[in-house]
Design a protein around this motif. Structure first.
Motif, short mmCIF file in Angstrom:
data_model
loop_
_atom_site.label_atom_id
_atom_site.label_comp_id
_atom_site.label_asym_id
_atom_site.label_seq_id
_atom_site.Cartn_x
_atom_site.Cartn_y
_atom_site.Cartn_z
N PHE A 40 -8.28 15.97 -5.21
CA PHE A 40 -9.48 15.30 -5.71
C PHE A 40 -10.14 14.46 -4.62
O PHE A 40 -11.36 14.53 -4.42
N LEU A 41 -9.35 13.68 -3.91
CA LEU A 41 -9.92 12.80 -2.88
C LEU A 41 -10.64 13.59 -1.80
O LEU A 41 -11.68 13.18 -1.29
N ALA A 42 -10.08 14.74 -1.44
CA ALA A 42 -10.69 15.56 -0.40
C ALA A 42 -12.04 16.12 -0.81
O ALA A 42 -12.85 16.50 0.05
N PHE A 62 -13.53 10.05 2.02
CA PHE A 62 -12.20 9.66 2.51
C PHE A 62 -11.94 10.32 3.85
O PHE A 62 -11.94 11.54 3.99
N GLY A 63 -11.72 9.48 4.86
CA GLY A 63 -11.45 9.99 6.20
C GLY A 63 -9.99 10.31 6.45
O GLY A 63 -9.63 10.77 7.53
N GLY A 64 -9.14 10.07 5.45
CA GLY A 64 -7.72 10.35 5.60
C GLY A 64 -6.89 9.41 4.76
O GLY A 64 -7.41 8.58 3.99
N VAL A 65 -5.57 9.53 4.92
CA VAL A 65 -4.61 8.72 4.18
C VAL A 65 -3.65 8.07 5.16
O VAL A 65 -3.01 8.76 5.96
N PHE A 66 -3.55 6.75 5.11
CA PHE A 66 -2.51 6.02 5.83
C PHE A 66 -1.35 5.81 4.88
O PHE A 66 -1.55 5.47 3.71
N GLY A 67 -0.14 6.02 5.35
CA GLY A 67 0.98 5.86 4.44
C GLY A 67 2.29 5.56 5.12
O GLY A 67 2.53 5.94 6.27
N ILE A 68 3.13 4.83 4.41
CA ILE A 68 4.53 4.61 4.77
C ILE A 68 5.34 5.04 3.56
O ILE A 68 5.08 4.59 2.43
N PHE A 69 6.29 5.93 3.77
CA PHE A 69 6.99 6.55 2.65
C PHE A 69 8.34 5.91 2.38
O PHE A 69 9.06 5.50 3.28
N GLY A 70 8.63 5.83 1.09
CA GLY A 70 9.93 5.39 0.59
C GLY A 70 10.25 6.19 -0.65
O GLY A 70 9.54 7.14 -0.99
N HIS A 71 11.30 5.79 -1.36
CA HIS A 71 11.71 6.60 -2.52
C HIS A 71 10.64 6.64 -3.61
O HIS A 71 10.62 7.55 -4.42
N GLY A 72 9.73 5.68 -3.60
CA GLY A 72 8.71 5.62 -4.65
C GLY A 72 7.52 6.51 -4.44
O GLY A 72 6.72 6.70 -5.37
N ASN A 73 7.37 7.10 -3.24
CA ASN A 73 6.20 7.97 -3.03
C ASN A 73 6.48 9.19 -2.17
O ASN A 73 5.63 10.05 -2.02
N ARG A 129 -19.81 1.08 4.40
CA ARG A 129 -19.26 1.21 3.05
C ARG A 129 -19.53 2.58 2.43
O ARG A 129 -19.35 2.75 1.22
N LEU A 130 -19.89 3.56 3.23
CA LEU A 130 -20.14 4.90 2.72
C LEU A 130 -18.92 5.80 2.86
O LEU A 130 -18.96 6.97 2.47
N ALA A 131 -17.82 5.28 3.40
CA ALA A 131 -16.58 6.03 3.56
C ALA A 131 -15.44 5.04 3.70
O ALA A 131 -15.64 3.87 4.04
N THR A 132 -14.23 5.51 3.43
CA THR A 132 -13.06 4.65 3.56
C THR A 132 -11.82 5.51 3.77
O THR A 132 -11.91 6.72 3.98
N LEU A 133 -10.66 4.86 3.75
CA LEU A 133 -9.36 5.53 3.84
C LEU A 133 -8.55 5.18 2.61
O LEU A 133 -8.77 4.14 1.98
N ALA A 134 -7.60 6.03 2.25
CA ALA A 134 -6.65 5.73 1.19
C ALA A 134 -5.34 5.27 1.82
O ALA A 134 -5.02 5.66 2.95
N CYS A 135 -4.58 4.46 1.08
CA CYS A 135 -3.31 3.92 1.59
C CYS A 135 -2.23 4.11 0.54
O CYS A 135 -2.42 3.72 -0.63
N THR A 136 -1.10 4.68 0.93
CA THR A 136 0.00 4.86 -0.01
C THR A 136 1.27 4.19 0.49
O THR A 136 1.56 4.20 1.69
N THR A 137 2.01 3.59 -0.45
CA THR A 137 3.28 2.94 -0.15
C THR A 137 4.29 3.28 -1.24
O THR A 137 3.94 3.79 -2.30
N SER A 138 5.51 2.94 -0.96
CA SER A 138 6.55 3.02 -1.98
C SER A 138 6.44 1.81 -2.90
O SER A 138 5.67 0.87 -2.65
N ILE A 139 7.20 1.82 -3.98
CA ILE A 139 7.32 0.65 -4.84
C ILE A 139 8.14 -0.41 -4.09
O ILE A 139 8.85 -0.10 -3.14
N GLY A 140 8.03 -1.64 -4.47
CA GLY A 140 8.83 -2.72 -3.87
C GLY A 140 8.07 -3.47 -2.80
O GLY A 140 6.86 -3.71 -2.93
#
Length: 627
Positions: free
Chosen positions: A12-14, A28-39, A77-88
């Motif tokens: 959807f984001l793409a 969306f220009g991309g996704v920044f993320g740090i992964f853990g058991h929650g994601n 403000r016409l574009a941004t990035l998404a950010c994903t993390t684990s829970i905690g």
């Protein structure tokens, strides 16, 4: 189409795009993320297998939100990035960045993992276990700093949540941080989605027009003024209204002062550019503000720094507030001209047709005030030496008569300003540097000045520089960061190195906190906790610490150049521009040398009973009431 919830999110984001004035771009220009058991099993798997969006590995969750916010600001403000993390802790690390994005009205999308929706395995690792409700998790800390917040407990809830998120992210009035909390079991759950959910969708960013009756009242205010002053805020930049502002100001001879977010609305050297306004402003803009018989606020939220804590304007001064957000237009009991800045300026310009504007005498006074301030800046840059002009940015400056180290911070700013030229962007956030930059930086135009001062968040600088560079790789990015902010969040240098994102970091070491040190002294706190040193007989007065920040930067993979004298600094900046890798220029500064005074006040209460309280009480007498 059978996809997991996480796969549906990335697909959807793409497919989302923004459009303004007929120009479309991916939102969306991309996704920044740090992964853990929650994601990792959800969004991690989706990004690895489907690769709908570019993925970037960050080193700190707060930092990646700063990167997304900077990307959004550099994209108007016409574009941004998404950010994903684990829970905690990964999720709670998002809170500071989310607060900064929302305060600065910048769109960022946060996708933290969450506890199991089924509760089958509870309590899971890092679960809060609130005894009041099993539906509460640490992600609820993001509610007050998000403009929209939702938790997706069932796949069927996802489409409406995604559409609501996009509605807020693309709304110039409502935008800010948006949080979609994704329980880790739901992320991995498959569902049969309709094809329409993933169709290319374009979100139109509107340009609302001003209401006719209010526009006529605004024209009457303008025609009745003799000494008007425009205060240009971030809304001028975001709405791409700088040309409209210049045309309006030039036609009617109205000088322009700029907020932190609005700096660059007029370029340095423009005859009506009065410079920064407020507590960190120029004496030119502040003198004009005190004497103004009309303040025209365009796209500003009137922060306490902009208004010098409501002491900058004479009692009874009328305000005309052109703002896309009624919430901001209503401030200081001004006339509320609710509209997009560019559209509003164009219609205001046309409606004023036939007005002769300000007098030649007033315009001469503006020019004289600006000239005096320019001389002050030149002295701060060069310690009184005569410069050789090389265009408006004085790219070639003579050697200082004093070549010893440490240097004044003002001289460092002057050298960076010259090195930045017309294509450079300066990035900064907290400490004494933003105030000095606001006063002293000579902007080449919109987009050249990127200082986060709505939240004044230490640690924003390097992460923000990444976002600016990702948004426009063609521009040279100069990150000015003090040792205090650097020690809080330097690890995104590793991200820059890993992804080959070339930024120039000017690491300014003054062995402590310069601005808070001065403020501490002025309020009677005796500079407690504002300098770095061993603990001695007093508070950290046992001598300097053996900390080598340049060596630290090198250990993170950056190329490092040390500079002691001003001549060495200039050569280092030239070399950094020519480099192709992230480069840190390390320079020591003297925190005892202050920048030129703005001749304005900032309200920081002083303890009652202190010998310093009388001056504070006297200043409070000039403060306009809140209504």
């Amino acid at each position: 189409m059978k996809l997991t919830v996480a796969q549906a999110v990335t697909r959807f984001l793409a497919a989302q795009h923004s459009e303004r004035d007929g120009a479309e771009r991916a939102f969306f220009g991309g996704v920044f993320g740090i992964f853990g058991h929650g994601n990792v099993a959800g969004l991690g798997q989706a990004l690895a297998v489907h690769a709908d969006l570019p993925y970037y590995l960050a080193r700190n969750e707060q930092a990646m939100v700063h990167t997304a916010a900077a990307y959004a600001r550099a994209s108007n403000r016409l574009a941004t990035l998404a950010c994903t993390t684990s829970i905690g802790p990964g999720a709670t690390n998002l809170v500071t960045g989310a607060a900064g994005a929302t305060i600065n009205r910048l769109p960022v999308l946060l996708l933290p993992g969450d506890i199991f929706a089924t509760r089958a395995a509870g309590p899971v690792l890092q679960e809060l276990e609130d005894p009041r409700s099993y539906d509460v998790s640490v992600n609820d800390t993001l509610r007050p700093v998000s403009r929209y917040w939702d938790r997706i407990n069932r796949p069927e809830q996802l489409p409406s949540a995604l559409l609501a998120a996009m509605r807020v992210l693309t709304d110039p009035v409502e935008t800010g941080a948006v949080t979609l909390a994704l329980p880790q079991d739901v992320q991995a759950e498959a569902f049969d989605w309709t094809e329409e959910l993933f169709a290319r969708r374009v979100w139109a960013v509107p340009r609302p027009r001003p209401e006719e009756t209010t526009l006529r009242r605004a024209v009457a205010l303008l025609r009745g003024s003799a000494r008007p002053l425009i205060i240009a805020g971030g809304g001028v930049i975001y709405s791409e209204a700088t040309e409209a502002l210049a045309a309006f100001a030039e036609q009617y001879g109205i000088p322009v002062g700029e907020t932190q977010a609005g700096k660059g609305s007029l370029p340095y050297g423009h005859p009506l550019a009065a410079g920064a306004v407020g507590a960190t402003g120029s004496t030119a803009a502040n003198a004009l503000a005190r004497d103004a018989d009309l303040i025209i606020g365009i796209g500003t939220r009137y922060s306490d720094f902009t208004t010098a804590s409501r002491t900058l304007f004479a009692p009874g001064t009328p305000f005309l507030n052109l703002n896309i957000a009624a919430f901001d237009a209503a401030k200081l009991t001004g006339l509320q001209l609710v509209a997009d800045a560019r559209t509003g300026l164009a219609e205001l310009h046309e409606a004023c047709s036939g007005w002769s504007g300000t007098t030649a005498e007033y315009r001469s006074r503006v020019a004289e005030l600006v000239r005096r301030w320019d001389d002050t800046v030149e002295a701060a840059y060069s310690l009184g030496t005569v410069t050789t002009d090389s265009g408006p940015f004085r790219a070639e400056l003579p050697p200082l008569p004093m070549q010893n180290s440490p240097l004044p911070q003002t001289a460092v700013i002057g050298a960076v300003n010259a090195a930045a030229g017309e294509d450079g962007v300066v990035v900064c956030a907290a400490g004494s540097m933003p105030g000095d930059l606001h006063k002293l930086w000579r902007p080449s135009g919109p987009g050249c000045y990127h200082v986060e001062y709505g939240y004044s968040c230490m640690g924003y600088e390097i992460a923000g520089g990444l976002g600016v560079k990702l948004a426009d790789p063609s521009r040279e990015v100069f990150v000015l960061v003090g040792d205090g902010s650097y020690l809080m969040m330097a690890q995104e240098l590793v991200t820059a190195v890993a992804d080959g994102i070339k930024i120039i970091v000017v690491l300014v070491d003054n062995s402590g906190f310069a601005s808070i040190g001065r403020l501490s002294e002025s309020v009677g706190a005796r500079r407690l906790g504002t300098s770095y040193g061993y603990r001695g007989s007093g508070a950290y007065d046992g001598g300097p610490l053996p900390v080598d920040l340049a060596a630290n930067a090198a250990s993170l993979g950056a190329s490092v150049i040390r500079a002691e004298t001003l001549e060495e600094l200039r050569k280092a900046l030239t070399a950094a521009r020519e480099a192709t890798v992230p480069t840190v220029v390390y320079v020591r500064t003297d925190p005892s040398v202050d920048s030129p005074s703005s001749e304005a006040w900032w309200d920081v209460p002083i303890a009652e009973g202190s010998e310093l309280r009388a001056a504070y009480d006297a200043a409070k007498q000039n403060q306009l009431p809140a209504v």
